[in-house]
Motif scaffolding. Structure first.
Motif, PDB file in Angstrom:
ATOM      1  N   ARG A  20     109.447  71.288 -38.726  1.00  6.07           N
ATOM      2  CA  ARG A  20     110.730  70.607 -38.734  1.00  6.07           C
ATOM      3  C   ARG A  20     110.630  69.254 -38.040  1.00  6.07           C
ATOM      4  NH1 ARG A  20     115.287  73.428 -35.841  1.00  6.07           N
ATOM      5  NH2 ARG A  20     116.547  71.536 -35.769  1.00  6.07           N
ATOM      6  N   VAL A  21     109.857  69.234 -36.949  1.00  9.99           N
ATOM      7  CA  VAL A  21     109.681  67.998 -36.212  1.00  9.99           C
ATOM      8  C   VAL A  21     108.999  66.957 -37.086  1.00  9.99           C
ATOM      9  CG1 VAL A  21     108.450  66.964 -34.282  1.00  9.99           C
ATOM     10  CG2 VAL A  21     109.661  69.097 -33.957  1.00  9.99           C
ATOM     11  N   LYS A  22     107.969  67.386 -37.809  1.00  7.20           N
ATOM     12  CA  LYS A  22     107.241  66.473 -38.700  1.00  7.20           C
ATOM     13  C   LYS A  22     108.181  65.918 -39.759  1.00  7.20           C
ATOM     14  CE  LYS A  22     102.619  68.537 -38.575  1.00  7.20           C
ATOM     15  NZ  LYS A  22     101.628  69.204 -39.411  1.00  7.20           N
ATOM     16  N   ALA A  23     108.924  66.830 -40.393  1.00  4.96           N
ATOM     17  CA  ALA A  23     109.813  66.419 -41.474  1.00  4.96           C
ATOM     18  C   ALA A  23     110.817  65.389 -40.970  1.00  4.96           C
ATOM     19  CB  ALA A  23     110.532  67.633 -42.044  1.00  4.96           C
ATOM     20  N   LYS A  24     111.349  65.664 -39.781  1.00  7.39           N
ATOM     21  CA  LYS A  24     112.353  64.770 -39.214  1.00  7.39           C
ATOM     22  C   LYS A  24     111.746  63.398 -38.913  1.00  7.39           C
ATOM     23  CE  LYS A  24     116.608  64.719 -37.764  1.00  7.39           C
ATOM     24  NZ  LYS A  24     117.742  65.319 -38.461  1.00  7.39           N
ATOM     25  N   ALA A  25     110.540  63.413 -38.356  1.00  5.43           N
ATOM     26  CA  ALA A  25     109.890  62.147 -38.002  1.00  5.43           C
ATOM     27  C   ALA A  25     109.606  61.322 -39.247  1.00  5.43           C
ATOM     28  CB  ALA A  25     108.595  62.425 -37.234  1.00  5.43           C
ATOM     29  N   VAL A  26     109.214  61.984 -40.325  1.00  8.69           N
ATOM     30  CA  VAL A  26     108.945  61.281 -41.577  1.00  8.69           C
ATOM     31  C   VAL A  26     110.254  60.733 -42.121  1.00  8.69           C
ATOM     32  CG1 VAL A  26     108.169  61.540 -43.959  1.00  8.69           C
ATOM     33  CG2 VAL A  26     106.912  62.655 -42.104  1.00  8.69           C
ATOM     34  N   GLU A  27     111.286  61.580 -42.098  1.00  9.92           N
ATOM     35  CA  GLU A  27     112.583  61.178 -42.624  1.00  9.92           C
ATOM     36  C   GLU A  27     113.135  59.951 -41.890  1.00  9.92           C
ATOM     37  OE1 GLU A  27     115.594  64.310 -42.380  1.00  9.92           O
ATOM     38  OE2 GLU A  27     117.005  62.692 -41.930  1.00  9.92           O
ATOM     39  N   LYS A  28     112.895  59.911 -40.580  1.00 10.80           N
ATOM     40  CA  LYS A  28     113.408  58.791 -39.788  1.00 10.80           C
ATOM     41  C   LYS A  28     112.485  57.581 -39.868  1.00 10.80           C
ATOM     42  CE  LYS A  28     116.666  60.875 -36.936  1.00 10.80           C
ATOM     43  NZ  LYS A  28     117.635  60.524 -35.913  1.00 10.80           N
ATOM     44  N   GLY A  29     111.395  57.737 -40.595  1.00 12.10           N
ATOM     45  CA  GLY A  29     110.476  56.611 -40.745  1.00 12.10           C
ATOM     46  C   GLY A  29     109.655  56.340 -39.503  1.00 12.10           C
ATOM     47  N   LEU A  30     109.503  57.343 -38.643  1.00 11.59           N
ATOM     48  CA  LEU A  30     108.739  57.134 -37.415  1.00 11.59           C
ATOM     49  C   LEU A  30     107.239  57.279 -37.660  1.00 11.59           C
ATOM     50  CD1 LEU A  30     111.062  59.182 -35.054  1.00 11.59           C
ATOM     51  CD2 LEU A  30     110.935  56.706 -35.249  1.00 11.59           C
ATOM     52  N   ILE A  31     106.872  58.159 -38.599  1.00 12.23           N
ATOM     53  CA  ILE A  31     105.469  58.288 -38.978  1.00 12.23           C
ATOM     54  C   ILE A  31     105.412  58.432 -40.507  1.00 12.23           C
ATOM     55  CG2 ILE A  31     104.651  59.355 -36.841  1.00 12.23           C
ATOM     56  CD1 ILE A  31     104.785  62.065 -38.380  1.00 12.23           C
ATOM     57  N   THR A  32     104.241  58.179 -41.072  1.00  9.99           N
ATOM     58  CA  THR A  32     104.096  58.342 -42.514  1.00  9.99           C
ATOM     59  C   THR A  32     103.833  59.809 -42.825  1.00  9.99           C
ATOM     60  OG1 THR A  32     101.728  58.009 -42.412  1.00  9.99           O
ATOM     61  CG2 THR A  32     103.086  56.044 -42.716  1.00  9.99           C
ATOM     62  N   SER A  33     104.094  60.179 -44.075  1.00  8.92           N
ATOM     63  CA  SER A  33     103.906  61.587 -44.416  1.00  8.92           C
ATOM     64  C   SER A  33     102.425  61.968 -44.395  1.00  8.92           C
ATOM     65  CB  SER A  33     104.522  61.889 -45.783  1.00  8.92           C
ATOM     66  OG  SER A  33     104.124  60.917 -46.712  1.00  8.92           O
ATOM     67  N   GLU A  34     101.532  60.970 -44.646  1.00 11.25           N
ATOM     68  CA  GLU A  34     100.089  61.268 -44.568  1.00 11.25           C
ATOM     69  C   GLU A  34      99.717  61.623 -43.136  1.00 11.25           C
ATOM     70  OE1 GLU A  34     100.710  57.806 -46.069  1.00 11.25           O
ATOM     71  OE2 GLU A  34     101.349  59.190 -47.642  1.00 11.25           O
ATOM     72  N   ALA A  35     100.247  60.795 -42.211  1.00  9.67           N
ATOM     73  CA  ALA A  35      99.945  61.040 -40.796  1.00  9.67           C
ATOM     74  C   ALA A  35     100.466  62.411 -40.386  1.00  9.67           C
ATOM     75  CB  ALA A  35     100.576  59.953 -39.932  1.00  9.67           C
ATOM     76  N   ALA A  36     101.651  62.755 -40.898  1.00 10.99           N
ATOM     77  CA  ALA A  36     102.241  64.044 -40.549  1.00 10.99           C
ATOM     78  C   ALA A  36     101.375  65.189 -41.060  1.00 10.99           C
ATOM     79  CB  ALA A  36     103.649  64.145 -41.138  1.00 10.99           C
ATOM     80  N   ALA A  37     100.827  65.016 -42.250  1.00  6.67           N
ATOM     81  CA  ALA A  37     100.022  66.081 -42.836  1.00  6.67           C
ATOM     82  C   ALA A  37      98.751  66.322 -42.031  1.00  6.67           C
ATOM     83  CB  ALA A  37      99.675  65.717 -44.281  1.00  6.67           C
ATOM     84  N   ARG A  38      98.220  65.226 -41.474  1.00  2.61           N
ATOM     85  CA  ARG A  38      96.975  65.351 -40.709  1.00  2.61           C
ATOM     86  C   ARG A  38      97.193  65.947 -39.325  1.00  2.61           C
ATOM     87  NH1 ARG A  38      95.643  60.226 -42.533  1.00  2.61           N
ATOM     88  NH2 ARG A  38      96.343  59.337 -40.571  1.00  2.61           N
TER      89      ARG A  38
END
Lengths: 153, 730
Positions: B352-370
């Motif tokens: 959930r934290v990853k999804a939220k960070a991506v949604e807010k544009g704080l990190i890219t989804s690639e970075a989140a996946a890694r």
């Protein structure tokens, strides 16, 4: 006025030059102190002094004003001045009197004076038989780092 | 009830200060309407007041500040810009809050004046920027008539007095009867500028030095009157020093005491059951640090209640006790204070934290996946991050963990979060005991003394004899040393600082950690460790990369503090070598898990013995004549106390007993105290695979291992310590 154009001036001598600083800018005058060298610092920085728990950087005015070096046997005096950068000690040869100066005797330094001096001096008081250069301590300290790094290379 | 009053008083003192700051900030804001820093500061101040009055039960105050905060949130986000009506309304808000604070102080409640007009104005301004109204011509008409009524709102508190008097509790009312309208609370406390306390501490330090000199002088002269006066001076100075130190130290309980109530009220609001437990309330901290961690801790605790602990129903479903638990723990460790805030709630969901960070544009989804789950949890420290689904009164505005992190890092601390789904979240804060004093190692180079902060110190290596000549190898001019099989890049302090080189018969290497990479600093001499007071350098010297500051030493002279990172850069250690270190770490991951570092020593007759390195505090040498005996057991005087010794040669008798003039002692600092082990020789530090160890049957020995082809006994330190301390009562 706080630039010693009018008011009282703490005077001292460096290599024959009579210099002065507005007395309100002077925190205290102390005898020579042991200091800690700062390797790698601009060469005008002679060292650090512990002034009752306060850390004070000591600048050699002879080196700063590009005058002849001091005889190692002669111990300099510390004129501790308040600057924008905290307390700074100016190493001078001798302490003079605190004298009252007046706007009438004041004049900006002539263009022909060496820039090293002109940049750190607000002006000259034409005293009887002598010229008193009034130092701008903030300009002196602020430009010391840059001026001397250039001087070293 | 006294505790409640304490909380209230603190709230008032703090809020008055905040109000004064708000006044300044708002005026500054009018001049620079887009300055985000000022906006942020105003927003946080209002947020703090709102939060505090929320759990103190001042509903009216909370309501007013809440609408103000809404407006400020939009200003901060840039969807609305500051203009004159907004500033007027905000200033009116400040005045209204101040009037309420005065009333609270005098009568214990906030009065019953109607704020409807102010609230309406704030709400209207907040709505004013909906697209239809935002046309340039629009604002002038509706706004013009408004400022007048708003400006009148903060009427003098006098009229409200009669209206509320019956509501106030008799005790509070009685006390307030004599006091006028003025703020008496702030008068009874003197808030002293920390700068002044620092100055006092400096001066006391200087006084102590002067006293020491006089004491020496007094023993030399034989003047009775002088000696008596000196003695008094001595006592007074010591007492003064303790007093000044004490003014700066406070138990952390002072901050914690208000948490049970904060938690209770918040839990009621959220419909949860939460219990607060505390350990280590009496842990003392410098007051500047206490001040600095107050708000971050409150934030964390509120977060734990709001986001962490589940509702009673949900907890029952998960099979947990209905009542949630928040554990506050504080303890000293290695010159630092650790504070833990642990809850047994739902934990942070990495996905959930990853999804939220991506949604807010704080990190890219690639970075989140890694990202690993552990890394993902730390995303909550990013600015603008909040997982709360909607903005509630309690939290979810994105003022939170990022502020917590910046505030704690500002005072030289670190925050870390660990979380397990459904088991809870633990936030660990590590902060220095005091901002002013740090332990440092003193080294010498060309006759000058330098201090190295112990936080970055790994170990000390001394090479003498042949090792001094051959130990340091070089790769195309770059010196390296083989430290337990790995190449350690070396930096020579005198080269970096431009000091002349000194050839001695020994080489001293200080192994330091910079940027996660060890390197060795070669110095002329290593002296002692000392607690030093850090002072920043002036502008002239600030640019020098090798120094972190300066310190005034016990003898009154100044020593420069070396900047470890700066030295590493100056010596070109770092950069790609960091990757190399990381690669090396990766290449041998299996080794670390089963090996233990042992200090290898020789006992009598060359018998090999080893002490687990993490149980070793220091290695000391004493002259043999310093060996004394207390209650029939060997001791030496050490650091203002007695150090009980265990002579390994006596404890484990074998061949010839040792001789020689020097005692070599391995010092162990345990919870029960310090104990020294006398050994014949310190040999080396080795990493040993503990899997190969054979348990020993002799009491006092833990196991036997083969090290470098020789059988070595590993000492059972706890057992030996117990034996030594039982017989010597200190």
């Amino acid at each position: 006025m706080s630039d010693a154009i009018q008011g009282r001036c703490c005077t001292f001598v460096v290599d024959g030059l009579l210099l002065g600083v507005d007395v309100l800018k002077v925190q205290e005058v102390i005898r020579y102190q042991e200091m800690t060298r700062v390797p790698g610092a601009p060469h005008v920085v002679t060292g650090l002094i512990n002034l009752r728990g306060q850390l004070v950087t000591a600048l050699d005015l002879r080196k700063r004003l590009e005058l002849s070096p001091r005889n190692p046997a002669d111990l300099p005096m510390n004129v501790v001045v308040r600057t924008d950068d905290g307390a700074t000690s100016l190493l001078v040869d001798d302490i003079g009197d605190v004298i009252a100066v007046d706007r009438d005797t004041f004049e900006r330094p002539p263009e022909t004076v060496d820039a090293v001096i002109r940049d750190v001096v607000t002006g000259v008081h034409k005293l009887e038989g002598r010229l008193l250069l009034v130092l701008d301590v903030d300009a002196l300290v602020a430009s010391s780092g840059a001026a001397c790094r250039d001087g070293e290379t | 009830m006294a505790e409640m009053d304490e909380v209230l008083r603190e709230f008032l003192v703090e809020s008055y200060e905040n109000m004064d700051r708000l006044d300044r900030d708002l005026v500054a804001l009018e001049e620079r309407p887009t300055d985000r820093e000022i906006l942020g500061s105003i927003f946080r101040t209002i947020h703090t007041i709102k939060g505090t009055c929320g759990f103190l039960g001042f509903a009216r105050l909370e309501k007013v500040t809440h609408v103000g905060e809404n407006l400020l949130a939009r200003l901060r986000d840039g969807t609305l810009t500051v203009d004159a009506p907004i500033t007027t309304a905000l200033l009116a808000l400040v005045d209204a809050v101040r009037a309420m604070l005065k009333h609270i102080e005098a009568h214990g409640n906030e009065g019953v004046r109607d704020d409807a007009a102010l609230v309406a104005e704030l709400v209207r301004l907040n709505d004013a920027s909906t697209p239809s109204v935002a046309t340039p011509s629009a604002p002038s008409t509706p706004v013009a008539p408004k400022p007048t009524p708003v400006a009148e709102l903060p009427a003098p508190p006098t009229p409200t007095t009669e209206a509320t008097a019956p509501v106030a509790t008799p005790a509070v009312h009685g006390a307030s009867a004599k006091s006028g309208d003025d703020s008496k609370v702030s008068d009874s406390n003197v808030r002293v500028d920390v700068g002044l306390l620092d100055k006092l501490m400096n001066l006391v330090g200087e006084l102590v030095l002067a006293r020491n000199q006089i004491l020496q002088h007094a023993t030399a002269t034989r003047d009775g009157g002088f000696a008596a006066t000196t003695q008094r001076l001595n006592l007074i100075t010591t007492e003064l020093q303790e007093g000044v130190m004490k003014t700066r130290m406070q138990p952390i309980g002072n901050v914690w005491n208000k948490f049970p109530r904060v938690v209770r009220d918040l839990a009621v609001l959220c419909g949860k059951q939460v219990r607060v437990e505390m350990e280590g309330k009496e842990t003392e901290l410098d007051r500047t640090i206490i001040e600095a961690i107050k708000d971050p801790l409150t934030h964390i605790v509120r977060n734990s209640v709001d986001h962490g602990i589940e509702t009673a129903e949900e907890r029952r479903r998960k099979g947990k006790p209905q009542e949630g638990r928040i554990l506050l723990r504080a303890y000293h460790e290695g010159g630092q204070v650790n504070i833990e805030i642990a809850d047994d709630g739902g934990g942070v969901r990495a996905e959930r934290v990853k999804a939220k960070a991506v949604e807010k544009g704080l990190i890219t989804s690639e970075a989140a996946a890694r990202m690993s789950d552990r890394e993902a949890v730390t995303l909550i420290f990013l600015p603008g991050f909040s997982t709360a689904e909607k903005v509630t009164n309690v939290s979810g505005r994105g003022v939170g963990m990022d502020v917590v992190k910046t505030n704690i890092e500002k005072i030289g601390g670190a925050v870390d979060v660990t979380s397990r789904p459904d088991a809870g979240t633990t936030i660990r804060i590590k902060i220095p005991l005091t901002l002013a004093i740090i332990p440092a190692l003193l080294v010498g180079c060309d006759g000058e003394r330098f201090a190295i902060p112990q936080a970055s110190l790994l170990e000390l290596v001394r090479l003498d004899g042949d090792a001094a000549t051959w130990g340091i190898e070089s790769i195309r001019g770059t010196p390296v040393y083989r430290l337990r099989g790995n190449l350690l890049p070396l930096v020579r302090l005198n080269t970096v600082l431009g000091l002349p080189e000194r050839r001695g018969d020994a080489v001293n290497i200080v192994v330091l950690q910079a940027d996660g990479r060890p390197f060795g600093l070669v110095v002329d001499a290593i002296s002692d460790t000392e607690e030093i007071v850090v002072k920043p350098l002036g502008k002239l010297l600030k640019g020098l990369p090798c120094y972190a500051g300066a310190a005034i030493m016990g003898d009154g002279r100044v020593a420069l503090i070396l900047d470890v990172l700066g030295l590493a850069r100056a010596g070109r250690v770092g950069g790609d070598s960091r990757d190399r270190a990381a690669r090396q770490e990766r290449e041998k991951p299996a080794k670390a898990s089963t090996t233990t570092s042992l200090l290898l020593v020789a006992a009598a007759g060359g018998r090999r013995m080893a002490v687990p390195l993490d149980l070793v505090a220091r290695l000391e040498e004493f002259p043999r004549h310093a060996l004394e005996s207390a209650a029939g057991r060997p001791v030496v005087q050490y650091r203002d106390g007695l150090l009980p010794l265990v002579d390994l040669a006596e404890r484990f008798p074998s061949a010839a007993p040792q001789a020689g003039g020097t005692l070599r002692v391995v010092v162990h600092h345990g919870p029960e105290g310090a104990v020294g082990f006398i050994v014949e020789q310190i040999l080396d530090i080795v990493d040993v695979d503990v899997a190969s160890a054979k348990p020993a049957k002799v009491p006092g020995l833990r196991a036997s291992v083969v090290v470098l082809g020789r059988v070595t006994d590993v000492l059972d330190v706890p057992a030996l310590v117990q034996g030594a301390l039982e017989t010597v009562e200190i």
